[in-house]
Design a protein around this motif. Sequence first.
Motif, mmCIF file in Angstrom:
data_model
loop_
_atom_site.group_PDB
_atom_site.id
_atom_site.type_symbol
_atom_site.label_atom_id
_atom_site.label_comp_id
_atom_site.label_asym_id
_atom_site.label_seq_id
_atom_site.Cartn_x
_atom_site.Cartn_y
_atom_site.Cartn_z
ATOM 1 N N LYS A 8 20.022 11.655 10.875
ATOM 2 C CA LYS A 8 18.665 11.775 10.330
ATOM 3 C C LYS A 8 18.522 10.832 9.138
ATOM 4 C CE LYS A 8 17.539 15.533 12.725
ATOM 5 N NZ LYS A 8 16.555 15.525 13.755
ATOM 6 N N THR A 9 17.285 10.550 8.743
ATOM 7 C CA THR A 9 17.036 9.727 7.564
ATOM 8 C C THR A 9 16.873 10.605 6.325
ATOM 9 O OG1 THR A 9 14.678 9.725 8.038
ATOM 10 C CG2 THR A 9 15.965 7.852 8.871
ATOM 11 N N TYR A 10 17.775 11.548 6.159
ATOM 12 C CA TYR A 10 17.728 12.450 5.015
ATOM 13 C C TYR A 10 18.480 11.822 3.851
ATOM 14 C CZ TYR A 10 16.463 16.217 8.324
ATOM 15 O OH TYR A 10 15.861 17.006 9.270
ATOM 16 N N MET A 11 17.772 11.611 2.743
ATOM 17 C CA MET A 11 18.388 11.076 1.544
ATOM 18 C C MET A 11 17.568 11.528 0.345
ATOM 19 S SD MET A 11 19.026 7.130 0.405
ATOM 20 C CE MET A 11 20.457 6.842 1.406
ATOM 21 N N TYR A 12 18.259 11.864 -0.719
ATOM 22 C CA TYR A 12 17.561 12.244 -1.955
ATOM 23 C C TYR A 12 18.085 11.403 -3.103
ATOM 24 C CZ TYR A 12 15.988 16.489 0.408
ATOM 25 O OH TYR A 12 15.398 17.374 1.266
ATOM 26 N N PRO A 13 17.251 10.899 -3.980
ATOM 27 C CA PRO A 13 15.800 10.814 -3.804
ATOM 28 C C PRO A 13 15.444 9.634 -2.923
ATOM 29 C CG PRO A 13 16.393 9.868 -5.915
ATOM 30 C CD PRO A 13 17.670 10.376 -5.287
ATOM 31 N N MET A 14 14.335 9.736 -2.234
ATOM 32 C CA MET A 14 13.794 8.671 -1.393
ATOM 33 C C MET A 14 12.555 8.161 -2.137
ATOM 34 S SD MET A 14 14.088 7.195 1.750
ATOM 35 C CE MET A 14 14.642 8.335 3.002
ATOM 36 N N PRO A 15 12.555 6.899 -2.539
ATOM 37 C CA PRO A 15 11.421 6.425 -3.340
ATOM 38 C C PRO A 15 10.116 6.436 -2.557
ATOM 39 C CG PRO A 15 12.739 4.582 -2.587
ATOM 40 C CD PRO A 15 13.486 5.831 -2.188
ATOM 41 N N VAL A 16 9.031 6.595 -3.270
ATOM 42 C CA VAL A 16 7.705 6.437 -2.682
ATOM 43 C C VAL A 16 7.155 5.155 -3.297
ATOM 44 C CG1 VAL A 16 5.413 7.434 -2.320
ATOM 45 C CG2 VAL A 16 7.424 8.930 -2.466
ATOM 46 N N LEU A 17 7.221 4.089 -2.520
ATOM 47 C CA LEU A 17 6.855 2.761 -2.974
ATOM 48 C C LEU A 17 5.497 2.386 -2.408
ATOM 49 C CD1 LEU A 17 10.321 1.129 -2.206
ATOM 50 C CD2 LEU A 17 9.545 2.124 -4.378
ATOM 51 N N ILE A 18 4.611 1.910 -3.247
ATOM 52 C CA ILE A 18 3.303 1.471 -2.794
ATOM 53 C C ILE A 18 3.305 -0.054 -2.859
ATOM 54 C CG2 ILE A 18 0.811 1.644 -3.082
ATOM 55 C CD1 ILE A 18 2.279 4.321 -2.349
ATOM 56 N N ILE A 19 3.258 -0.673 -1.667
ATOM 57 C CA ILE A 19 3.355 -2.118 -1.543
ATOM 58 C C ILE A 19 1.946 -2.705 -1.598
ATOM 59 C CG2 ILE A 19 4.308 -4.015 -0.176
ATOM 60 C CD1 ILE A 19 6.301 -1.657 -0.998
ATOM 61 N N GLY A 20 1.729 -3.619 -2.524
ATOM 62 C CA GLY A 20 0.428 -4.257 -2.689
ATOM 63 C C GLY A 20 0.462 -5.708 -2.227
ATOM 64 N N THR A 21 -0.562 -6.106 -1.471
ATOM 65 C CA THR A 21 -0.687 -7.489 -0.992
ATOM 66 C C THR A 21 -2.155 -7.874 -0.976
ATOM 67 O OG1 THR A 21 -0.896 -6.828 1.347
ATOM 68 C CG2 THR A 21 1.336 -7.307 0.539
ATOM 69 N N TYR A 22 -2.389 -9.165 -0.803
ATOM 70 C CA TYR A 22 -3.723 -9.666 -0.514
ATOM 71 C C TYR A 22 -3.737 -10.144 0.928
ATOM 72 C CZ TYR A 22 -5.033 -9.840 -5.477
ATOM 73 O OH TYR A 22 -5.328 -9.518 -6.778
ATOM 74 N N GLY A 23 -4.847 -9.897 1.621
ATOM 75 C CA GLY A 23 -5.027 -10.415 2.964
ATOM 76 C C GLY A 23 -5.455 -11.874 2.916
ATOM 77 N N LYS A 24 -5.619 -12.474 4.075
ATOM 78 C CA LYS A 24 -6.042 -13.883 4.170
ATOM 79 C C LYS A 24 -7.332 -14.136 3.406
ATOM 80 C CE LYS A 24 -3.961 -15.101 8.581
ATOM 81 N NZ LYS A 24 -4.186 -15.585 9.941
ATOM 82 N N ASP A 25 -8.242 -13.154 3.451
ATOM 83 C CA ASP A 25 -9.547 -13.308 2.802
ATOM 84 C C ASP A 25 -9.547 -12.860 1.337
ATOM 85 O OD1 ASP A 25 -9.353 -10.566 3.056
ATOM 86 O OD2 ASP A 25 -11.253 -10.323 4.132
ATOM 87 N N GLY A 26 -8.382 -12.470 0.816
ATOM 88 C CA GLY A 26 -8.281 -12.044 -0.580
ATOM 89 C C GLY A 26 -8.504 -10.564 -0.803
ATOM 90 N N THR A 27 -8.740 -9.812 0.277
ATOM 91 C CA THR A 27 -8.929 -8.365 0.158
ATOM 92 C C THR A 27 -7.606 -7.703 -0.204
ATOM 93 O OG1 THR A 27 -10.678 -8.396 1.817
ATOM 94 C CG2 THR A 27 -9.641 -6.267 1.379
ATOM 95 N N PRO A 28 -7.582 -6.864 -1.253
ATOM 96 C CA PRO A 28 -6.342 -6.173 -1.593
ATOM 97 C C PRO A 28 -5.998 -5.112 -0.542
ATOM 98 C CG PRO A 28 -8.093 -5.523 -3.103
ATOM 99 C CD PRO A 28 -8.656 -6.562 -2.192
ATOM 100 N N ASP A 29 -4.719 -4.937 -0.329
ATOM 101 C CA ASP A 29 -4.209 -3.963 0.631
ATOM 102 C C ASP A 29 -3.034 -3.245 -0.024
ATOM 103 O OD1 ASP A 29 -3.626 -2.634 3.108
ATOM 104 O OD2 ASP A 29 -2.084 -4.122 3.508
ATOM 105 N N ALA A 30 -2.816 -2.017 0.380
ATOM 106 C CA ALA A 30 -1.667 -1.251 -0.102
ATOM 107 C C ALA A 30 -1.152 -0.370 1.019
ATOM 108 C CB ALA A 30 -2.055 -0.384 -1.300
ATOM 109 N N MET A 31 0.149 -0.187 1.048
ATOM 110 C CA MET A 31 0.750 0.750 1.998
ATOM 111 C C MET A 31 1.846 1.543 1.303
ATOM 112 S SD MET A 31 3.377 -1.319 4.535
ATOM 113 C CE MET A 31 4.155 0.177 5.105
ATOM 114 N N ASN A 32 2.091 2.718 1.806
ATOM 115 C CA ASN A 32 3.134 3.602 1.311
ATOM 116 C C ASN A 32 4.396 3.340 2.133
ATOM 117 O OD1 ASN A 32 4.816 5.964 1.130
ATOM 118 N ND2 ASN A 32 3.062 7.172 0.469
ATOM 119 N N ALA A 33 5.501 3.083 1.462
ATOM 120 C CA ALA A 33 6.765 2.830 2.151
ATOM 121 C C ALA A 33 7.879 3.597 1.438
ATOM 122 C CB ALA A 33 7.088 1.335 2.161
ATOM 123 N N ALA A 34 8.681 4.316 2.196
ATOM 124 C CA ALA A 34 9.790 5.055 1.602
ATOM 125 C C ALA A 34 11.124 4.342 1.809
ATOM 126 C CB ALA A 34 9.869 6.465 2.192
#
Length: 184
Positions: A8-34
């Motif tokens: 299993k992918t059980y691990m403590y602590p597992m970070p909650v990382l919010i990845i920020g990028t810009y799209g081709k048109d400059g629109t900001p984007d964010a995703m949650n990645a552990a």
Amino acid sequence: MRKNFGAKTYMYPMPVLIIGTYGKDGTPDAMNAAWGGISDTDQIMLSLDRSHKTFANILERGAFTVSMADAEHVTECDYVGVVSANNVPDKFARAGFHAVKSSFVDAPIIEELPMTLECKLLKEEDGLVFGRIVNVSADEKILGSNGKIDPSKFSPITFDSVNNAYIKLGDVCGKAFSDGLKLK
């Protein structure tokens, strides 16, 4: 007695990382990645599915930011993890986030999240994204009297993959590079 759970992918602590990028048109984007963490003294590694818009944005722009999710913004941080920018192009704005352009990389800093790693893409291998950390920025409100980041002032969260929950990180319980010396 121990109980076996299998692979299993059980691990403590597992970070909650919010990845920020810009799209081709400059629109900001964010995703949650552990699935990510520090991989060298000035590098971070993220395991991202290639289908994510954020993944394409990183390759296109050669840069990204990594903000630490906190207890105050748990709903917004979860939202950017459960909604795809492929389907909801303005999910950054819908989360209530505001972008500030990094002075160091071509990626947004999320104004609401008080600690951010600003990164340049080093390489990508089979969905693993490696970035060089070129700056760490922190809102002054999370600095202690010593001028350093004080986690108790912004309550970073961890992902509990066993119970599908977020946990606020707690109290200091020891002194690194010191307490173990008592056993020498």
